[in-house]
Design a protein around this motif. Structure first.
Motif, PDB file in Angstrom:
ATOM      1  N   ILE A  88       0.839  -1.205   0.000  1.00  0.00           N
ATOM      2  CA  ILE A  88       0.000   0.000   0.000  1.00  0.00           C
ATOM      3  C   ILE A  88       0.876   1.258   0.000  1.00  0.00           C
ATOM      4  O   ILE A  88       0.653   2.191  -0.776  1.00  0.00           O
ATOM      5  CB  ILE A  88      -0.956   0.004   1.221  1.00  0.00           C
ATOM      6  CG1 ILE A  88      -1.963  -1.146   1.122  1.00  0.00           C
ATOM      7  CG2 ILE A  88      -1.687   1.338   1.336  1.00  0.00           C
ATOM      8  CD1 ILE A  88      -2.757  -1.398   2.407  1.00  0.00           C
ATOM      9  N   ALA A  89       1.879   1.256   0.861  1.00  0.00           N
ATOM     10  CA  ALA A  89       2.748   2.433   0.953  1.00  0.00           C
ATOM     11  C   ALA A  89       3.447   2.686  -0.385  1.00  0.00           C
ATOM     12  O   ALA A  89       3.633   3.836  -0.794  1.00  0.00           O
ATOM     13  CB  ALA A  89       3.767   2.245   2.069  1.00  0.00           C
ATOM     14  N   LYS A  90       3.804   1.607  -1.075  1.00  0.00           N
ATOM     15  CA  LYS A  90       4.532   1.733  -2.338  1.00  0.00           C
ATOM     16  C   LYS A  90       3.620   2.226  -3.469  1.00  0.00           C
ATOM     17  O   LYS A  90       3.936   3.158  -4.188  1.00  0.00           O
ATOM     18  CB  LYS A  90       5.132   0.375  -2.700  1.00  0.00           C
ATOM     19  CG  LYS A  90       6.254   0.444  -3.704  1.00  0.00           C
ATOM     20  CD  LYS A  90       7.029  -0.847  -3.719  1.00  0.00           C
ATOM     21  CE  LYS A  90       6.870  -1.462  -5.103  1.00  0.00           C
ATOM     22  NZ  LYS A  90       6.862  -2.901  -5.108  1.00  0.00           N
ATOM     23  N   GLU A  91       2.455   1.596  -3.584  1.00  0.00           N
ATOM     24  CA  GLU A  91       1.568   1.954  -4.705  1.00  0.00           C
ATOM     25  C   GLU A  91       0.741   3.207  -4.425  1.00  0.00           C
ATOM     26  O   GLU A  91       0.220   3.844  -5.326  1.00  0.00           O
ATOM     27  CB  GLU A  91       0.639   0.780  -5.038  1.00  0.00           C
ATOM     28  CG  GLU A  91       1.392  -0.419  -5.571  1.00  0.00           C
ATOM     29  CD  GLU A  91       0.441  -1.531  -6.002  1.00  0.00           C
ATOM     30  OE1 GLU A  91      -0.663  -1.233  -6.480  1.00  0.00           O
ATOM     31  OE2 GLU A  91       0.825  -2.701  -5.838  1.00  0.00           O
ATOM     32  N   TYR A  92       0.534   3.482  -3.180  1.00  0.00           N
ATOM     33  CA  TYR A  92      -0.201   4.653  -2.705  1.00  0.00           C
ATOM     34  C   TYR A  92      -1.517   4.836  -3.473  1.00  0.00           C
ATOM     35  O   TYR A  92      -2.269   3.887  -3.660  1.00  0.00           O
ATOM     36  CB  TYR A  92       0.695   5.908  -2.750  1.00  0.00           C
ATOM     37  CG  TYR A  92       0.225   6.959  -1.770  1.00  0.00           C
ATOM     38  CD1 TYR A  92       0.261   6.736  -0.396  1.00  0.00           C
ATOM     39  CD2 TYR A  92      -0.285   8.173  -2.219  1.00  0.00           C
ATOM     40  CE1 TYR A  92      -0.200   7.691   0.503  1.00  0.00           C
ATOM     41  CE2 TYR A  92      -0.742   9.132  -1.323  1.00  0.00           C
ATOM     42  CZ  TYR A  92      -0.703   8.880   0.032  1.00  0.00           C
ATOM     43  OH  TYR A  92      -1.170   9.812   0.904  1.00  0.00           O
ATOM     44  N   THR A  93      -1.800   6.034  -3.963  1.00  0.00           N
ATOM     45  CA  THR A  93      -3.084   6.317  -4.620  1.00  0.00           C
ATOM     46  C   THR A  93      -3.432   5.327  -5.735  1.00  0.00           C
ATOM     47  O   THR A  93      -4.595   5.006  -5.961  1.00  0.00           O
ATOM     48  CB  THR A  93      -3.044   7.763  -5.165  1.00  0.00           C
ATOM     49  OG1 THR A  93      -3.068   8.634  -4.035  1.00  0.00           O
ATOM     50  CG2 THR A  93      -4.210   8.074  -6.060  1.00  0.00           C
ATOM     51  N   HIS A  94      -2.384   4.825  -6.424  1.00  0.00           N
ATOM     52  CA  HIS A  94      -2.618   3.934  -7.569  1.00  0.00           C
ATOM     53  C   HIS A  94      -3.238   2.605  -7.176  1.00  0.00           C
ATOM     54  O   HIS A  94      -3.690   1.848  -8.031  1.00  0.00           O
ATOM     55  CB  HIS A  94      -1.306   3.683  -8.310  1.00  0.00           C
ATOM     56  CG  HIS A  94      -0.690   4.961  -8.790  1.00  0.00           C
ATOM     57  ND1 HIS A  94      -1.205   5.674  -9.842  1.00  0.00           N
ATOM     58  CD2 HIS A  94       0.359   5.674  -8.322  1.00  0.00           C
ATOM     59  CE1 HIS A  94      -0.486   6.772 -10.006  1.00  0.00           C
ATOM     60  NE2 HIS A  94       0.467   6.796  -9.093  1.00  0.00           N
ATOM     61  N   GLY A 136      -7.803  18.220   0.222  1.00  0.00           N
ATOM     62  CA  GLY A 136      -8.878  18.010   1.190  1.00  0.00           C
ATOM     63  C   GLY A 136      -9.747  16.812   0.870  1.00  0.00           C
ATOM     64  O   GLY A 136     -10.927  16.778   1.208  1.00  0.00           O
ATOM     65  N   THR A 137      -9.145  15.799   0.238  1.00  0.00           N
ATOM     66  CA  THR A 137      -9.961  14.657  -0.168  1.00  0.00           C
ATOM     67  C   THR A 137      -9.959  13.539   0.873  1.00  0.00           C
ATOM     68  O   THR A 137      -9.392  13.673   1.963  1.00  0.00           O
ATOM     69  CB  THR A 137      -9.502  14.149  -1.562  1.00  0.00           C
ATOM     70  OG1 THR A 137     -10.528  13.346  -2.127  1.00  0.00           O
ATOM     71  CG2 THR A 137      -8.205  13.351  -1.478  1.00  0.00           C
ATOM     72  N   LEU A 138     -10.602  12.426   0.519  1.00  0.00           N
ATOM     73  CA  LEU A 138     -10.711  11.264   1.401  1.00  0.00           C
ATOM     74  C   LEU A 138      -9.431  10.442   1.368  1.00  0.00           C
ATOM     75  O   LEU A 138      -8.793  10.307   0.322  1.00  0.00           O
ATOM     76  CB  LEU A 138     -11.876  10.386   0.902  1.00  0.00           C
ATOM     77  CG  LEU A 138     -12.130   9.097   1.676  1.00  0.00           C
ATOM     78  CD1 LEU A 138     -12.977   9.389   2.913  1.00  0.00           C
ATOM     79  CD2 LEU A 138     -12.830   8.055   0.803  1.00  0.00           C
ATOM     80  N   LYS A 139      -9.085   9.873   2.540  1.00  0.00           N
ATOM     81  CA  LYS A 139      -7.999   8.897   2.595  1.00  0.00           C
ATOM     82  C   LYS A 139      -8.561   7.587   3.142  1.00  0.00           C
ATOM     83  O   LYS A 139      -9.470   7.618   3.981  1.00  0.00           O
ATOM     84  CB  LYS A 139      -6.877   9.379   3.510  1.00  0.00           C
ATOM     85  CG  LYS A 139      -6.170  10.617   2.981  1.00  0.00           C
ATOM     86  CD  LYS A 139      -5.177  11.132   3.977  1.00  0.00           C
ATOM     87  CE  LYS A 139      -3.765  10.871   3.483  1.00  0.00           C
ATOM     88  NZ  LYS A 139      -2.762  11.510   4.354  1.00  0.00           N
ATOM     89  N   GLU A 171       1.913   5.892   6.664  1.00  0.00           N
ATOM     90  CA  GLU A 171       2.254   5.673   5.239  1.00  0.00           C
ATOM     91  C   GLU A 171       1.132   5.030   4.450  1.00  0.00           C
ATOM     92  O   GLU A 171       1.184   4.991   3.216  1.00  0.00           O
ATOM     93  CB  GLU A 171       3.462   4.729   5.133  1.00  0.00           C
ATOM     94  CG  GLU A 171       4.692   5.179   5.838  1.00  0.00           C
ATOM     95  CD  GLU A 171       5.501   3.958   6.271  1.00  0.00           C
ATOM     96  OE1 GLU A 171       6.338   3.500   5.485  1.00  0.00           O
ATOM     97  OE2 GLU A 171       5.250   3.447   7.381  1.00  0.00           O
ATOM     98  N   THR A 172       0.134   4.469   5.154  1.00  0.00           N
ATOM     99  CA  THR A 172      -0.845   3.644   4.436  1.00  0.00           C
ATOM    100  C   THR A 172      -2.233   4.265   4.336  1.00  0.00           C
ATOM    101  O   THR A 172      -3.126   3.655   3.745  1.00  0.00           O
ATOM    102  CB  THR A 172      -0.991   2.264   5.116  1.00  0.00           C
ATOM    103  OG1 THR A 172      -1.316   2.486   6.495  1.00  0.00           O
ATOM    104  CG2 THR A 172       0.281   1.457   5.007  1.00  0.00           C
ATOM    105  N   MET A 173      -2.434   5.444   4.926  1.00  0.00           N
ATOM    106  CA  MET A 173      -3.692   6.135   4.703  1.00  0.00           C
ATOM    107  C   MET A 173      -3.532   6.847   3.360  1.00  0.00           C
ATOM    108  O   MET A 173      -2.833   7.853   3.241  1.00  0.00           O
ATOM    109  CB  MET A 173      -4.001   7.129   5.825  1.00  0.00           C
ATOM    110  CG  MET A 173      -4.409   6.481   7.140  1.00  0.00           C
ATOM    111  SD  MET A 173      -5.835   5.365   7.054  1.00  0.00           S
ATOM    112  CE  MET A 173      -7.174   6.493   6.673  1.00  0.00           C
ATOM    113  N   VAL A 174      -4.165   6.293   2.354  1.00  0.00           N
ATOM    114  CA  VAL A 174      -3.912   6.658   0.965  1.00  0.00           C
ATOM    115  C   VAL A 174      -4.999   7.607   0.462  1.00  0.00           C
ATOM    116  O   VAL A 174      -6.191   7.351   0.644  1.00  0.00           O
ATOM    117  CB  VAL A 174      -3.943   5.343   0.137  1.00  0.00           C
ATOM    118  CG1 VAL A 174      -3.975   5.635  -1.331  1.00  0.00           C
ATOM    119  CG2 VAL A 174      -2.773   4.462   0.500  1.00  0.00           C
TER     120      VAL A 174
END
Ligand SMILES: [Fe+2]
Length: 427
Positions: free
Chosen positions: A41-47, A251-254, A325-328
């Protein structure tokens, strides 16, 4: 937490065979699985967050569907025409300008989060056939594991849940929404029916946990203490409709995009504690944690208003989630896109908004037709007709006196009327 919650832990431990041994084994398997997932998750993040087009919903392949199920969230593009969604935003802006004393929350003295439920644009958006089709599609992710059908349950008939909207301005900090899970706090353990949703986890078999099994959800009491702002209905997914462009950092959702592992970890966490004294190796390793049910604490659950709030996982109490790192952040959205997240998914709202335009969304969840939900919709309809806040929400001043509030005539389609519990006239 009150002392009686130590007894609750004891009661849970006694209701599953070999509880200590099995959950300890399960915990040992869970931590390495979380280490691998959080790494990804930390690596790919938003993707890592699945994105699909509304027009393709009925033709997606199994891999895409399974990925959405595991991630517990999805961006659906182009549910509503851009121009229509943008026009709703303009109308909402007009509404709050024309009615300056509308109830709202205001950082810097400037209202941005509105306790309004029945404005014209909200009433119309919730009744939009595509919005309802998207929510019905999500409702059908759920299923009955052990039965073919249940009386009064119809996953293909979507219902409406009236919630609020926000028009967030650039440059203003929001501190109100740290990582949390909605729809039930201590109830997840305390209410026996709700607890059933997590029975595989408590049996030490989290690998078989199915976050989409409907059975326990239907009669789960997610609001044992009747706190305001605690949803009493069952939403399969929470969601919002974008009324503006909003990109990460605006200001979006994580979200923490792994609902299987976050459920397993959140539910088992109260039964374990870090070992006291010298720690060898990585403090997160399973050998540095031990089974303990003597304390009444449920990490991330807090007493409030005569009830309880949370789960609110945080990096100190829930270190294995690596939340820093994982709240994307969800990918950039455009007017008319919708974002949905599973009712158990950990989510938060970005504190910062570094963009240069308003970030506006209407909260619209996916709500299936079930006996409990239908009963709520009946009461909700009465509040709509009276122009007062829906039953789950604080008793703010009603909207009936405001200029431009919505009315039943704004809902023109049969599917929209049915979702609101309004009669469908036969032509
Ligand atoms: Fe929330």
């Amino acid at each position: 937490m009150p002392e009686r919650f130590a007894e609750l832990k004891q009661e849970i431990a006694e209701s599953y065979p070999n509880f200590e041994e099995r959950v300890t084994e399960a915990w040992r398997r869970l931590l390495p699985a979380l280490a691998a997932s959080t790494e990804q998750i930390a690596k790919e993040y938003t993707h890592i967050i699945p994105q699909v087009n509304f027009a393709d919903l009925d033709s997606l392949n199994e891999e895409t569907i399974n990925n959405i199920k595991r991630r517990g969230c999805v961006v659906i593009r182009d549910v509503v025409e851009d121009a229509e969604a943008a026009a709703w935003k303009a109308a909402l802006q007009e509404y709050v300008t024309a009615n300056p004393d509308v109830p709202g929350w205001f950082p810097d003295g400037d209202k941005q989060f509105f306790m309004l439920y029945w404005t014209g644009p909200q009433v119309k958006a919730r009744a939009h056939p595509n919005v309802l089709a998207a929510t019905a599609w999500l409702n059908k992710f759920y299923h009955l594991k052990n039965q073919d059908r249940l009386e009064g349950v119809d996953l293909s008939t979507p219902l409406t849940y009236a919630d609020r909207f926000r028009i967030r301005h650039p440059g203003v900090e929001w501190q109100r929404h740290p990582p949390h899970v909605d729809g039930g706090s201590i109830e997840r353990w305390e209410d026996r029916t709700f607890r059933q949703c997590f029975a595989d986890i408590l049996r030490g078999d989290w690998e078989n946990h199915d976050p989409y099994d409907l059975e326990g959800r239907l009669n789960a009491r997610s609001s044992l203490y009747g706190r305001p702002n605690q949803a009493s209905i069952f939403r399969t997914f929470q969601g919002w409709l974008a009324l503006s462009e909003t990109a990460p950092t605006e200001g979006t959702l994580k979200v923490f995009p792994d609902v299987l592992l976050s459920n397993a970890y959140t539910i088992l966490r109260p039964f374990f504690r870090p070992k006291a004294g010298a720690v060898s190796g990585n403090p997160l390793d399973a050998e540095n944690w031990e089974y303990d049910i003597s304390s009444p604490e449920f990490p991330g659950i807090y007493p409030i208003d005569g009830g309880f709030t949370g789960p609110r996982p945080n990096p100190v109490l829930h270190p294995h989630l690596r939340l820093d790192e994982t709240m994307v952040s969800v990918p950039k959205v455009y007017p008319g896109d919708m974002v949905f997240w599973h009712c158990d998914l950990i989510h938060s709202v970005e504190q910062e908004h570094t963009g240069n335009q308003d970030s506006a969304v209407m909260y619209i969840p996916a709500v299936p037709c079930t006996p409990q939900n239908s009963a709520y919709v009946e009461r909700q309809k009465e509040s709509f007709l009276q122009g007062i806040p829906p039953p789950d929400f604080p008793r703010e001043k009603g909207e009936a006196g405001f200029k431009g509030h919505g009315c039943p005539e704004d809902i023109t389609t049969p599917i929209g009327k049915k979702a609101m519990g309004l009669p469908i006239e036969v032509a």
